[in-house]
Scaffold this motif. Structure first.
Motif, PDB file in Angstrom:
ATOM      1  N   PHE A  81       0.828  -1.199   0.000  1.00  0.00           N
ATOM      2  CA  PHE A  81       0.000   0.000   0.000  1.00  0.00           C
ATOM      3  C   PHE A  81       0.866   1.253   0.000  1.00  0.00           C
ATOM      4  N   ALA A  82       1.983   1.181   0.706  1.00  0.00           N
ATOM      5  CA  ALA A  82       2.933   2.299   0.664  1.00  0.00           C
ATOM      6  C   ALA A  82       3.376   2.494  -0.790  1.00  0.00           C
ATOM      7  N   PHE A  83       3.648   1.378  -1.448  1.00  0.00           N
ATOM      8  CA  PHE A  83       4.065   1.382  -2.848  1.00  0.00           C
ATOM      9  C   PHE A  83       2.978   2.016  -3.724  1.00  0.00           C
ATOM     10  N   PHE A  84       1.746   1.609  -3.455  1.00  0.00           N
ATOM     11  CA  PHE A  84       0.619   2.123  -4.234  1.00  0.00           C
ATOM     12  C   PHE A  84       0.511   3.642  -4.070  1.00  0.00           C
ATOM     13  N   PHE A  85       0.664   4.125  -2.833  1.00  0.00           N
ATOM     14  CA  PHE A  85       0.528   5.567  -2.597  1.00  0.00           C
ATOM     15  C   PHE A  85       1.681   6.345  -3.241  1.00  0.00           C
ATOM     16  N   ILE A  86       2.866   5.750  -3.249  1.00  0.00           N
ATOM     17  CA  ILE A  86       4.005   6.424  -3.901  1.00  0.00           C
ATOM     18  C   ILE A  86       3.730   6.520  -5.409  1.00  0.00           C
ATOM     19  N   ILE A  87       3.211   5.433  -5.997  1.00  0.00           N
ATOM     20  CA  ILE A  87       2.883   5.454  -7.438  1.00  0.00           C
ATOM     21  C   ILE A  87       1.805   6.504  -7.715  1.00  0.00           C
ATOM     22  N   ALA A  88       0.786   6.544  -6.839  1.00  0.00           N
ATOM     23  CA  ALA A  88      -0.297   7.518  -7.037  1.00  0.00           C
ATOM     24  C   ALA A  88       0.260   8.943  -6.956  1.00  0.00           C
TER      25      ALA A  88
END
Ligand code: SF4
Ligand code: SF4
Length: 465
Positions: A81-88
């Motif tokens: 999810f951290a990864f997802f937020f960084i991508i977003a």
């Protein structure tokens, strides 16, 4: 953008009158309406989609699980999810540098809900002039009725929003089928947490879309405040071509007036603006780039027989310097590079993810002991978690190691979808063979009912101390 064109946050008048925008149709508004209502319907529909017998997208916080179609995420998977937020975040930076605040104008929930609330006022009370008139008139029967209908619709939208939002966390089954009977009347049998969530989301929807509106974008939203820093001379923004438009002034259709620019000063661009600003004053932090002023001005240009595009998507380089914009520029390349690397990393990590978790921890009270047969024994607690959407049976084994063997109570361990099981196991070591004080070991868990499709291996140590 150039500082002389940009009105900073501290100069915004937070006390200005309530905005009642005129609704306009046109190329950009058609795209915007399709985008906004598509996203709204998606928000309503997603929690109802089932996948392999379960809610496809379910943030089950009380069960400490997040289900996204076939994938189950546990607290240990917070990394994804951290990864997802960084991508977003990087996607937003990329889009902002290239095309300004398209997110704000076409997809932001604040914009979508504000649009629905403003549209409700238009449907019930009428166009903006009727709304202003009603603001000023004393409370009479008509005002009470119309304002009352608006309030009822606003509250209904807030309730639908809050129940949908909460159903992503508690599940639609619980949200919509959890009823009890009180004095013969069916009432929702929801937990305190559910009621709290409903109240918070309902209240925030009502206040944000009904009353906060553009103040949310200019005073609270961090993106609204820092987006100007991300703009450069080649960022696409909704701009008024002041060289062409000024000096502004009314003129008769078809009658040339060489002393005037193309702006006929009809104020239509101001009337349609959902945040109540005048784009002719330059780029402002309140501008959500919805392009309503472009459509309105194009209509006026058609009517007075002048070319469209007095207000248009343009860049500072085109407007100020009359130069073509640079589409490919270093900052965009940098964001593109980071985004590509992040996407590649996300796809690689997700595709290699095994929906089976094995954790091993040692019994800290007793590192090793010697049993009746003179063998050294180490005890561990293992935890197996089935992260698939189906029930499976798992077997555990010790990867071959001379002098070591596994002693487990169970031949196989059946686990329901998302179920975890903790159990003690022992590893027995022959002291004649195991001479080192610490020996690395590897434990393997395999799903046996499907021919070993899922497998997880964890390392630990066997100690003779
Ligand atoms: S809509 Fe166009 S013509 Fe009318 S005031 Fe605005 S910029 Fe001028
Ligand atoms: S100035 Fe134009 S683009 Fe900006 S918010 Fe107002 S109508 Fe939308």
């Amino acid at each position: 953008m150039a500082d002389n064109n940009y009105i900073p946050v501290h100069e915004i008048d937070a006390t200005k009158k309530r905005v009642h925008p005129r609704f306009v149709t046109g190329f950009y508004q058609n795209i915007r309406v399709v985008s906004m209502y598509f996203l709204f319907v998606l928000f309503l529909v997603l929690p109802w989609i089932r996948y392999e017998g379960r809610q496809a997208i379910w943030f089950d916080f009380t069960g400490q699980r997040i289900y996204i179609f076939g994938m189950t995420f546990l607290p240990q998977d917070i990394f994804f999810f951290a990864f997802f937020f960084i991508i977003a975040a990087f996607s937003l930076f990329f889009v902002t540098v290239y095309a300004g605040r398209v997110w704000c104008g076409y997809a932001c929930p604040q914009t979508i809900w504000t649009h629905m609330y403003q549209y409700t006022e238009k449907l019930v009370i009428g166009e903006r002039n009727k709304q202003f008139k009603m603001d000023k008139q004393p409370w009479n029967g008509e005002k009470i009725l119309k304002r009352g209908i608006v309030q009822v619709i606003w509250v209904l939208i807030a309730i639908i929003t809050a129940t949908t939002f909460t159903s992503y966390a508690v599940g639609t089954d619980y949200m919509y089928h959890s009823w009890a009977t009180l004095a013969g009347i069916p009432v929702p049998n929801w937990s305190t947490l559910t009621w709290t969530s409903l109240f918070i989301f309902g209240f925030c929807t009502y206040i944000n879309a009904g009353y906060m509106r553009e103040h949310m974008c200019t005073h609270i939203c961090p993106y609204g405040r820092f987006q100007s820093v991300m703009f450069d001379k080649d960022t696409l923004i909704v701009s008024y071509d002041y060289k062409r438009g000024e000096p502004r002034g009314a003129r008769k259709k078809g009658k040339e007036d060489p002393s005037l620019g193309d702006c006929v000063n009809c104020t239509m661009c101001v009337q349609v603006c959902p945040t109540g600003i005048d784009i002719r004053d330059g780029l402002q932090v309140e501008c959500i780039q919805c392009a309503a002023c472009i459509d309105a001005c194009n209509d006026i240009m058609d009517k007075v027989g002048l070319p469209r595009g007095l207000i248009r998507y343009s860049t500072e380089r085109q407007l100020e310097e009359n130069q073509p914009s640079k589409i490919l520029r270093p900052r965009l390349f940098a964001y593109m590079f980071v985004l590509t690397a992040l996407f590649a990393g996300a796809i690689f990590t997700l595709s290699g993810r095994v929906p089976l978790q094995l954790d091993i921890r040692r019994d800290r009270n007793q590192l090793s002991s010697v049993n009746a047969q003179g063998m050294v024994e180490n005890t561990y607690i293992i935890k197996i978690t089935n992260k698939t959407q189906q029930a499976h049976e798992y077997s555990i084994r010790l990867l071959p190691q001379d002098g070591l063997s596994l002693d487990s109570r169970f031949k196989t361990i059946p686990l329901e979808p998302s179920e975890s099981y903790d159990m003690p196991i022992s590893i027995i070591g022959d002291p004649k063979v195991i001479t080192q004080s610490k020996t690395p070991i590897q434990l393997e868990v395999v799903s046996v009912d499907d021919g070993g499709k899922y497998k997880a291996v964890k390392e630990n140590v066997f100690t003779t101390d």
